[in-house]
Design a protein around this motif. Structure first.
Motif, PDB file in Angstrom:
ATOM      1  N   MET A 100     -19.175 -34.147  16.155  1.00 26.44           N
ATOM      2  CA  MET A 100     -17.975 -33.904  15.359  1.00 26.44           C
ATOM      3  C   MET A 100     -18.245 -34.358  13.930  1.00 26.44           C
ATOM      4  O   MET A 100     -18.031 -35.517  13.581  1.00 26.44           O
ATOM      5  N   PRO A 101     -18.718 -33.468  13.089  1.00 23.87           N
ATOM      6  CA  PRO A 101     -19.148 -33.888  11.747  1.00 23.87           C
ATOM      7  C   PRO A 101     -18.034 -34.375  10.847  1.00 23.87           C
ATOM      8  O   PRO A 101     -18.311 -34.993   9.818  1.00 23.87           O
ATOM      9  N   TYR A 102     -16.786 -34.117  11.206  1.00 25.06           N
ATOM     10  CA  TYR A 102     -15.676 -34.553  10.358  1.00 25.06           C
ATOM     11  C   TYR A 102     -14.972 -35.788  10.918  1.00 25.06           C
ATOM     12  O   TYR A 102     -13.829 -36.064  10.579  1.00 25.06           O
ATOM     13  N   ALA A 103     -15.677 -36.546  11.766  1.00 25.44           N
ATOM     14  CA  ALA A 103     -15.084 -37.718  12.410  1.00 25.44           C
ATOM     15  C   ALA A 103     -15.603 -38.998  11.757  1.00 25.44           C
ATOM     16  O   ALA A 103     -16.815 -39.196  11.662  1.00 25.44           O
ATOM     17  N   PHE A 104     -14.664 -39.859  11.338  1.00 18.93           N
ATOM     18  CA  PHE A 104     -15.034 -41.117  10.690  1.00 18.93           C
ATOM     19  C   PHE A 104     -14.063 -42.218  11.105  1.00 18.93           C
ATOM     20  O   PHE A 104     -12.880 -41.976  11.326  1.00 18.93           O
TER      21      PHE A 104
ATOM     22  N   VAL B 294      -8.499 -38.875  15.098  1.00 20.06           N
ATOM     23  CA  VAL B 294      -8.194 -38.446  16.453  1.00 20.06           C
ATOM     24  C   VAL B 294      -7.997 -36.943  16.430  1.00 20.06           C
ATOM     25  O   VAL B 294      -7.336 -36.417  15.534  1.00 20.06           O
ATOM     26  N   PRO B 295      -8.579 -36.186  17.391  1.00 21.40           N
ATOM     27  CA  PRO B 295      -8.480 -34.732  17.350  1.00 21.40           C
ATOM     28  C   PRO B 295      -7.074 -34.237  17.610  1.00 21.40           C
ATOM     29  O   PRO B 295      -6.295 -34.860  18.323  1.00 21.40           O
ATOM     30  N   LEU B 296      -6.770 -33.060  17.069  1.00 20.51           N
ATOM     31  CA  LEU B 296      -5.452 -32.458  17.219  1.00 20.51           C
ATOM     32  C   LEU B 296      -5.385 -31.467  18.366  1.00 20.51           C
ATOM     33  O   LEU B 296      -4.327 -30.944  18.662  1.00 20.51           O
ATOM     34  N   GLY B 297      -6.477 -31.131  18.992  1.00 21.76           N
ATOM     35  CA  GLY B 297      -6.439 -30.166  20.084  1.00 21.76           C
ATOM     36  C   GLY B 297      -7.621 -30.352  21.007  1.00 21.76           C
ATOM     37  O   GLY B 297      -8.629 -30.960  20.656  1.00 21.76           O
ATOM     38  N   SER B 298      -7.538 -29.824  22.230  1.00 24.84           N
ATOM     39  CA  SER B 298      -8.637 -29.930  23.174  1.00 24.84           C
ATOM     40  C   SER B 298      -9.724 -28.936  22.824  1.00 24.84           C
ATOM     41  O   SER B 298      -9.483 -27.902  22.206  1.00 24.84           O
ATOM     42  N   ALA B 299     -10.952 -29.265  23.247  1.00 27.31           N
ATOM     43  CA  ALA B 299     -12.117 -28.420  23.014  1.00 27.31           C
ATOM     44  C   ALA B 299     -12.321 -28.088  21.542  1.00 27.31           C
ATOM     45  O   ALA B 299     -12.902 -27.067  21.196  1.00 27.31           O
ATOM     46  N   THR B 300     -11.858 -28.970  20.677  1.00 21.31           N
ATOM     47  CA  THR B 300     -11.986 -28.667  19.248  1.00 21.31           C
ATOM     48  C   THR B 300     -13.433 -28.667  18.794  1.00 21.31           C
ATOM     49  O   THR B 300     -13.786 -27.949  17.854  1.00 21.31           O
ATOM     50  N   ALA B 301     -14.285 -29.464  19.437  1.00 17.60           N
ATOM     51  CA  ALA B 301     -15.692 -29.471  19.030  1.00 17.60           C
ATOM     52  C   ALA B 301     -16.323 -28.114  19.251  1.00 17.60           C
ATOM     53  O   ALA B 301     -17.061 -27.600  18.409  1.00 17.60           O
TER      54      ALA B 301
END
Length: 230
Positions: A144-148, A3-10
């Motif tokens: 998001m290449p670091y998403a699994f 789950v991302p830690l911030g908005s617009a992280t991509a």
């Protein structure tokens, strides 16, 4: 699950993909309390919330984490059906190729989200797990290449060596489906099966999540006689 830690992280990640290792040093020295610091191996973005372990009742998760944990029996049933299949994890494809463990048989994967891309076949075959993932707000999918997200099984006698994530953009949620038998490990100061993030060790409990920031150094071991799955 990530789950991302911030908005617009991509968008922020795309802007930084060409950063050199030297340019990430500032991100590694984020000002956070305690002796341990996040140390992502590729991309470090200052200013994001940062601590090694997060609690299950954190207000950020309170609206949806109980639903994920309540789905654990149905998810476990789908994992049971898949557990005998070959792993889709390849050491050579990992950013830590050849450094985390000695054999691909030690760590078994069945992947639902691979580098931000949903794996349709598994998504369709495991509808309860897919529905649980779809219920996670901000699940990291897309560019998001670091998403699994994957079923993760650590075999008896296996270890994952200390390492850090490539980026500090995510939190990891480990929903325990099978806890290894409780026992004392060969190192008496820690359990036979557990995880260390920074300087704190925790154990899994079936049906509950462990939540951590994998930009901090972490390691996993299973010295018990049974497997650990999540």
């Amino acid at each position: 699950t990530a789950v991302p830690l911030g908005s617009a992280t991509a968008d922020r990640l795309r802007e930084r993909r060409t950063m050199s290792r030297a340019a990430t040093i500032g991100g590694r020295l984020l000002r956070v309390p305690g002796a341990w610091r996040p140390a992502p191996s590729v991309v470090g973005i200052p200013g994001l919330p940062s601590k090694p372990w997060w609690e299950r009742d954190d207000p950020l998760f309170a609206a949806w984490l109980p639903r994920l944990e309540a789905a654990a029996p149905a998810i476990r049933a789908e994992w049971d059906r898949l557990r005998g299949r070959p792993s889709d994890y390849r050491i050579s494809d990992s950013e830590h190729a050849g450094t985390l463990h000695s054999s691909p048989e030690e760590w078994h994967w069945a992947t639902f989200v691979d580098g931000g891309r949903v794996v349709p076949a598994l998504w369709e075959e495991c509808p309860a797990t897919a529905a649980a993932l779809e219920g996670v707000p901000g699940l990291m999918v897309g560019d998001m290449p670091y998403a699994f997200a994957f079923f993760s099984t650590l075999r008896p006698g296996s270890r994952i060596a200390p390492h850090t994530a490539p980026a500090n953009l995510r939190l990891r949620f480990h929903l325990c489906l099978q806890a290894a038998p409780a026992a004392s490990g060969p190192e008496t100061s820690r359990p036979a099966c557990g995880m260390r993030v920074a300087d704190e060790v925790r154990e899994w409990e079936e049906g509950r999540c462990l939540v951590f920031d994998d930009a901090y150094e972490h390691e996993v071991w299973n010295d018990s006689a049974g497997g650990r799955a999540g």
